[in-house]
Write a protein that holds these residues in place. Structure first.
Motif, PDB file in Angstrom:
ATOM      1  N   GLY A 208     -39.029  82.029  11.967  1.00  0.00           N
ATOM      2  CA  GLY A 208     -40.160  82.179  11.051  1.00  0.00           C
ATOM      3  C   GLY A 208     -41.490  81.985  11.723  1.00  0.00           C
ATOM      4  N   ASN A 209     -42.302  81.079  11.190  1.00  0.00           N
ATOM      5  CA  ASN A 209     -43.674  80.933  11.686  1.00  0.00           C
ATOM      6  C   ASN A 209     -43.849  79.726  12.606  1.00  0.00           C
ATOM      7  OD1 ASN A 209     -43.404  79.009   9.705  1.00  0.00           O
ATOM      8  ND2 ASN A 209     -45.421  79.363   8.807  1.00  0.00           N
ATOM      9  N   GLY A 210     -42.894  79.524  13.482  1.00  0.00           N
ATOM     10  CA  GLY A 210     -43.002  78.479  14.495  1.00  0.00           C
ATOM     11  C   GLY A 210     -43.104  79.114  15.869  1.00  0.00           C
ATOM     12  N   ARG A 211     -42.765  78.343  16.901  1.00  0.00           N
ATOM     13  CA  ARG A 211     -42.764  78.860  18.272  1.00  0.00           C
ATOM     14  C   ARG A 211     -41.567  78.273  19.005  1.00  0.00           C
ATOM     15  NH1 ARG A 211     -48.512  78.040  20.828  1.00  0.00           N
ATOM     16  NH2 ARG A 211     -47.784  79.634  22.244  1.00  0.00           N
ATOM     17  N   ASP A 212     -40.903  79.119  19.794  1.00  0.00           N
ATOM     18  CA  ASP A 212     -39.737  78.683  20.543  1.00  0.00           C
ATOM     19  C   ASP A 212     -40.130  78.199  21.932  1.00  0.00           C
ATOM     20  OD1 ASP A 212     -37.960  79.323  18.466  1.00  0.00           O
ATOM     21  OD2 ASP A 212     -37.831  81.409  19.112  1.00  0.00           O
ATOM     22  N   HIS A 213     -39.184  77.598  22.632  1.00  0.00           N
ATOM     23  CA  HIS A 213     -39.418  77.146  24.010  1.00  0.00           C
ATOM     24  C   HIS A 213     -39.612  78.338  24.930  1.00  0.00           C
ATOM     25  CE1 HIS A 213     -36.912  73.293  23.059  1.00  0.00           C
ATOM     26  NE2 HIS A 213     -38.037  73.357  22.379  1.00  0.00           N
ATOM     27  N   ASN A 214     -40.490  78.168  25.922  1.00  0.00           N
ATOM     28  CA  ASN A 214     -40.794  79.259  26.841  1.00  0.00           C
ATOM     29  C   ASN A 214     -40.953  78.704  28.253  1.00  0.00           C
ATOM     30  OD1 ASN A 214     -41.634  81.562  28.120  1.00  0.00           O
ATOM     31  ND2 ASN A 214     -43.575  81.728  27.055  1.00  0.00           N
TER      32      ASN A 214
END
Length: 172
Positions: free
Chosen positions: A87-93
């Protein structure tokens, strides 16, 4: 030392006091910085809790003549993607992330590196995290390529078998 959500500003004050008394290593971290879902509300609140106390810590160190001898490293263990699977979060990169350094031999007011237009992948002045480690160790007066620890019958370098060069662009 760990400081929770409502105590980060007290942690910054305590960090300054510890530095004034000669403590050589102080660690502060916020307990709620991992935003995978619904990033807007939690991140807004966390930024308000962290930004002003961090700026106050730097101001205090400068006023007391401690800024130039205190290395500040601000960041996380990896970056964040510009998108999320949830959704409106951010994943690890691990392909592009930001860290900032201040004080203690760091050249101020510069930026090194750049990601693509989405903020997804480092594309310019890419450095491995071991180069960041070499930079921090060098700024602390240590030779990163001659520091090792014994484990499993072998000496292991802190910056890896091949060694690593500090990031010259950030060093004053």
């Amino acid at each position: 030392e760990m400081y929770g959500t409502s105590h980060f500003s007290n942690g910054c004050l305590m960090a300054r006091r510890l530095v004034e008394r000669g403590v050589r290593f102080v660690q502060l971290y916020h307990t709620d910085w991992d935003h995978h879902d619904d990033i807007t509300k939690p991140l807004d609140a966390v930024c308000k809790e962290v930004d002003q106390p961090t700026a106050a810590l730097i101001t205090d160190l400068k006023q007391r003549g401690l800024f130039e001898e205190t290395l500040i490293v601000w960041g996380g263990e990896f970056g964040r993607t510009p998108t999320s699977e949830n959704g409106n979060g951010r994943d690890h990169n691990h392909h592009g992330f930001s860290m900032w350094l201040a004080g203690g031999g760091v050249k101020g007011g510069i930026s090194v590196g750049q990601t693509d237009e989405l903020g997804s992948v480092a594309v310019e002045d890419r450095f491995h995290v071991k180069n960041l480690h070499a930079t921090v160790l060098s700024l602390m007066g240590l030779d990163p390529n001659h520091l090792s620890f014994f484990y499993g019958g072998l000496d292991h370098k802190l910056v890896g078998v091949e060694g690593a060069d500090p990031i010259a662009q950030v060093m004053a």
